[in-house]
Design an enzyme around this catalytic site. Structure first.
Site, PDB file in Angstrom:
ATOM      1  N   HIS A 199       0.822  -1.215   0.000  1.00  0.00           N
ATOM      2  CA  HIS A 199       0.000   0.000   0.000  1.00  0.00           C
ATOM      3  C   HIS A 199       0.855   1.263   0.000  1.00  0.00           C
ATOM      4  O   HIS A 199       0.419   2.320  -0.436  1.00  0.00           O
ATOM      5  CB  HIS A 199      -0.998  -0.035   1.160  1.00  0.00           C
ATOM      6  CG  HIS A 199      -2.065  -1.049   0.904  1.00  0.00           C
ATOM      7  ND1 HIS A 199      -2.114  -2.254   1.539  1.00  0.00           N
ATOM      8  CD2 HIS A 199      -3.079  -1.050  -0.006  1.00  0.00           C
ATOM      9  CE1 HIS A 199      -3.123  -2.954   1.059  1.00  0.00           C
ATOM     10  NE2 HIS A 199      -3.724  -2.247   0.130  1.00  0.00           N
ATOM     11  N   GLU A 441     -10.811 -10.956  -4.583  1.00  0.00           N
ATOM     12  CA  GLU A 441      -9.386 -10.855  -4.295  1.00  0.00           C
ATOM     13  C   GLU A 441      -8.912 -11.961  -3.372  1.00  0.00           C
ATOM     14  O   GLU A 441      -7.774 -11.964  -2.916  1.00  0.00           O
ATOM     15  CB  GLU A 441      -9.048  -9.478  -3.719  1.00  0.00           C
ATOM     16  CG  GLU A 441      -9.887  -9.052  -2.548  1.00  0.00           C
ATOM     17  CD  GLU A 441      -9.571  -7.629  -2.056  1.00  0.00           C
ATOM     18  OE1 GLU A 441      -8.528  -7.081  -2.417  1.00  0.00           O
ATOM     19  OE2 GLU A 441     -10.383  -7.094  -1.286  1.00  0.00           O
ATOM     20  N   ASP A 465      -4.219  -8.545  -4.024  1.00  0.00           N
ATOM     21  CA  ASP A 465      -4.430  -9.547  -2.982  1.00  0.00           C
ATOM     22  C   ASP A 465      -4.651 -10.935  -3.584  1.00  0.00           C
ATOM     23  O   ASP A 465      -4.235 -11.934  -3.006  1.00  0.00           O
ATOM     24  CB  ASP A 465      -5.630  -9.163  -2.110  1.00  0.00           C
ATOM     25  CG  ASP A 465      -5.224  -8.149  -1.048  1.00  0.00           C
ATOM     26  OD1 ASP A 465      -4.140  -8.318  -0.463  1.00  0.00           O
ATOM     27  OD2 ASP A 465      -5.976  -7.187  -0.818  1.00  0.00           O
ATOM     28  N   CYS A 512      -9.124  -3.849 -10.717  1.00  0.00           N
ATOM     29  CA  CYS A 512      -8.655  -2.621 -10.058  1.00  0.00           C
ATOM     30  C   CYS A 512      -7.323  -2.838  -9.344  1.00  0.00           C
ATOM     31  O   CYS A 512      -6.813  -1.934  -8.696  1.00  0.00           O
ATOM     32  CB  CYS A 512      -9.710  -2.078  -9.100  1.00  0.00           C
ATOM     33  SG  CYS A 512     -10.067  -3.192  -7.745  1.00  0.00           S
TER      34      CYS A 512
HETATM   35  C1  PEP Z   1      -6.248  -5.414  -4.661  1.00  0.00           C
HETATM   36  O1  PEP Z   1      -6.060  -6.181  -3.719  1.00  0.00           O
HETATM   37  O2  PEP Z   1      -5.903  -5.672  -5.840  1.00  0.00           O
HETATM   38  C2  PEP Z   1      -6.876  -4.112  -4.443  1.00  0.00           C
HETATM   39  C3  PEP Z   1      -7.185  -3.326  -5.453  1.00  0.00           C
HETATM   40  O3  PEP Z   1      -7.074  -3.726  -3.164  1.00  0.00           O
HETATM   41  P1  PEP Z   1      -5.904  -3.126  -2.229  1.00  0.00           P
HETATM   42  O4  PEP Z   1      -4.693  -2.926  -3.085  1.00  0.00           O
HETATM   43  O5  PEP Z   1      -6.410  -1.872  -1.643  1.00  0.00           O
HETATM   44  O6  PEP Z   1      -5.714  -4.227  -1.226  1.00  0.00           O
HETATM   45 MG    MG Z   2      -7.050  -5.779  -1.803  1.00  0.00          MG
END
Ligand code: PEP
Ligand code: MG
Length: 591
Positions: A199, A441, A465, A512
């Site tokens: 993140h 995910e 994820d 995403c």
């Molecule tokens: C993901 O896991 O791909 C996602 C978009 O969520 P985050 O990166 O916020 O865990």
């Molecule tokens: Mg995620």
């Protein structure tokens, strides 16, 4: 000139997570270490030393009280009670008297004494059979760290150490550290730890701050004041670069600028392939400030609003009204394009200031995201209400994160309906038919996509994820980053499965995760049938460039080849070959 010499250049290779070429002086963020410097004091200095200690204890007591209050408001008393144990430590007269006695007896400053006393208590407790008592050792260490910081007049907020324009060099930065970066001062950052889909990396892209992570030992090699040259795309850090290097990079930066200018001309053009197939590009946002650049970068609408970032790096956590204002702003800024508001994905590495998960051995598999929300309606309901209130603009959609079984979707929907009834009674205007989606995910969710489908109207593949949980590779750990493979056949097959199931049920599937923002993998995802790509705004121009240079028929053939491959390397190779052929300029910017 006598005494002057040119420092020799050192090159480090890490993981480039946010592109850009930057030259600036380094500022090393001091780490909270357990080592305290010992200083002898005179008898007359003892009262002063004790007063310093008492002041640090009072400051620590106040900080813990503040954190505890915040945790209680958001997560309830059960989580806040963790800090009772911290309070017991900071108020423990035996511990305090022990430190004071030793300072008087040994005539040394308080830091090493407190460190030694604290280590002795913690070691003693950690050897206890009783698990409750042995776990208190961690509380003692945590509190000691806080008292030490207060004694040094330091803050645990790393970013507060930065006073002028620089490249930040740190052992690690948490997502909340990164969220509080001042872009006027921090021109780039480099860290020992971290990986491409952590993140922290996502925040760096969001802020458009060039960054290289996973360098292992950059904090040991760089000193504050060293000149650094960062190549954020290639993951390279040059310490004290030579003049030839600087000249070469000056030319590269110029060339990249020209490519960016060219890509910017695509801003208002549709994300359509050469043979007329449209793939909407929406934006992933973490901060409201990013709303401004969504359109500028040529994306339309929000495919993922990571709302948990409203809770990170702030002193006061947002209530229903503050959240409503934030969601409303997002909805209005993008209208009539869709805005997907993901409910809180808090937990694991995304914890508000002062929160900790001391009792979880594997927090990424623990009480986070939808799990945490469902067990804390006092946290979840204000958010659901705020999203519903913002849905008076009919472009608002809601999405649940980290779903692993259908019951979670059903329970969340039940709570959502309850909120609808309450809001109706209170006379609020909202969309009764707000589109509901879930993130896919977790592998279990991908495999039961057909069972989840009747409860939602769209899916969003969170590949960050999905890869981590499918391959058992921690997405934030640089030591296993080489095993984190988006093109692994397991991932390709899961994406293919989810897309097919969604289309069979008449649902829409977006990607995403970071995979959607990797221009090399865009043709593959389109060929697999993905309906929308949601990417950080800074990546949108490259993604659009690839889409516009692609033939949909070519993407389908590529996906067919990928589906009968057997290795991640082969899939990566064929994807690369295609990009080299159709849009080689994006390779200059992205790797
Ligand atoms: C993901 O896991 O791909 C996602 C978009 O969520 P985050 O990166 O916020 O865990
Ligand atoms: Mg995620």
């Amino acid at each position: 000139m006598a005494g002057e010499y040119e420092k020799s250049e050192i090159i480090l290779k890490g993981i480039g997570v946010s592109p850009g070429i930057v030259v600036f002086k380094a500022q090393l963020l001091s780490q909270q270490t357990d080592k305290a410097v010992q200083r002898t004091i005179a008898v007359t200095e003892v009262p002063l030393e004790i007063a310093r200690f008492e002041e640090a204890l009072i400051a620590t007591h106040e900080q813990i009280k503040h954190i505890q209050k915040q945790v209680a408001e958001v997560l309830g008393d059960e989580h806040a009670s963790i800090f009772d144990a911290h309070m017991l430590v900071v108020d423990d007269r035996t511990f305090i008297e022990d430190v004071i006695r030793t300072v008087k007896k040994d005539l040394v400053n308080v830091e090493p004494v407190m460190q030694a006393v604290s280590n002795r208590y913690a070691d003693m407790l950690s050897k206890m059979e009783d698990s409750y008592l042995s776990e208190r050792a961690a509380d003692i260490r945590d509190v000691t760290k806080r008292i030490m910081a207060n004694l040094a007049g330091e803050t645990l907020d790393q970013m507060a150490q930065i006073s002028e324009e620089c490249i930040v060099v740190a052992h690690d930065l948490s997502p909340s550290d990164t969220a509080s970066i001042d872009r006027n001062k921090v021109k780039a950052f480099v860290t020992d730890l971290g990986s491409s889909t952590s993140h922290t990396a996502i925040m760096a892209k969001a802020l458009e701050v060039p960054a290289v992570v996973g360098l292992h030992n950059v904090t040991a090699v760089v000193a504050s004041g060293d000149m650094l040259l960062i190549d954020g795309a290639k993951g390279l850090v040059f310490i004290n670069p030579t003049s030839e290097r600087l000249e070469k990079y000056r030319k590269r930066a110029k060339y990249q600028e020209l490519i960016h200018l060219e890509l910017n001309t695509l801003r208002d053009k549709p994300p359509e392939t050469r043979d007329g197939y449209l793939v909407p590009i929406t934006a992933n946002i973490e901060l409201l400030e990013e709303l401004e650049v969504v359109g500028e970068r040529g994306a339309k609408g929000i495919g993922l609003f990571r709302t948990e970032f409203l809770f990170l790096g702030v002193d006061t956590l947002p209530d229903e009204e503050a959240q409503y204002q934030a969601y409303l702003k997002a909805a209005e800024s993008q209208y009539p394009s869709p805005v997907v508001i993901r409910t809180l994905d808090l937990g694991a590495d995304k914890l508000p200031v002062g929160f900790s998960n001391p009792n979880e051995l594997n927090p990424f598999l623990g009480d986070r995201a939808i799990r945490l929300c469902l067990s804390h309606p006092e946290l979840f309901k204000p958010q659901l209400r705020a999203i519903l209130r913002a849905s008076k603009h009919d472009n608002v959609r809601i999405m649940y994160p980290m779903v692993s079984c259908v019951q979670e979707v059903m329970d969340a929907n039940t709570l959502l309906r309850q909120c609808m009834m309450e809001l109706s009674k209170e006379g609020y205007d909202f969309n009764q038919n707000i589109p509901i989606g879930t993130m896919i995910e977790v592998p279990s969710a991908a495999l039961i996509a057909d069972i989840i489908a009747p409860h939602v109207s769209y899916f969003s593949l969170g590949t960050n994820d999905l890869i981590q949980y499918t391959m058992a590779v921690d997405r934030g750990n640089e030591n296993v980053a080489h095993l984190y493979k988006p093109t692994h056949m397991a991932i390709i097959r899961l994406i293919d499965h989810v897309v097919k199931v969604s289309h069979k049920h008449g649902l829409w599937t977006c990607v995403c995760g970071q995979m959607a923002a990797n221009p090399v993998l865009v043709p593959l995802l389109i060929g697999l049938g993905v309906d929308e790509l949601s990417v950080s705004p800074s990546q949108a121009p490259m993604v659009k460039d690839v889409i516009r240079k692609l033939y949909y028929s070519g993407a389908i053939k590529l996906a067919q080849k990928a589906l009968i491959s057997s290795t991640a390397e082969h899939v990566e190779q064929i994807c690369h070959d295609m990009i080299r052929e159709i849009a080689p300029e994006v390779l200059e910017l992205s790797e």
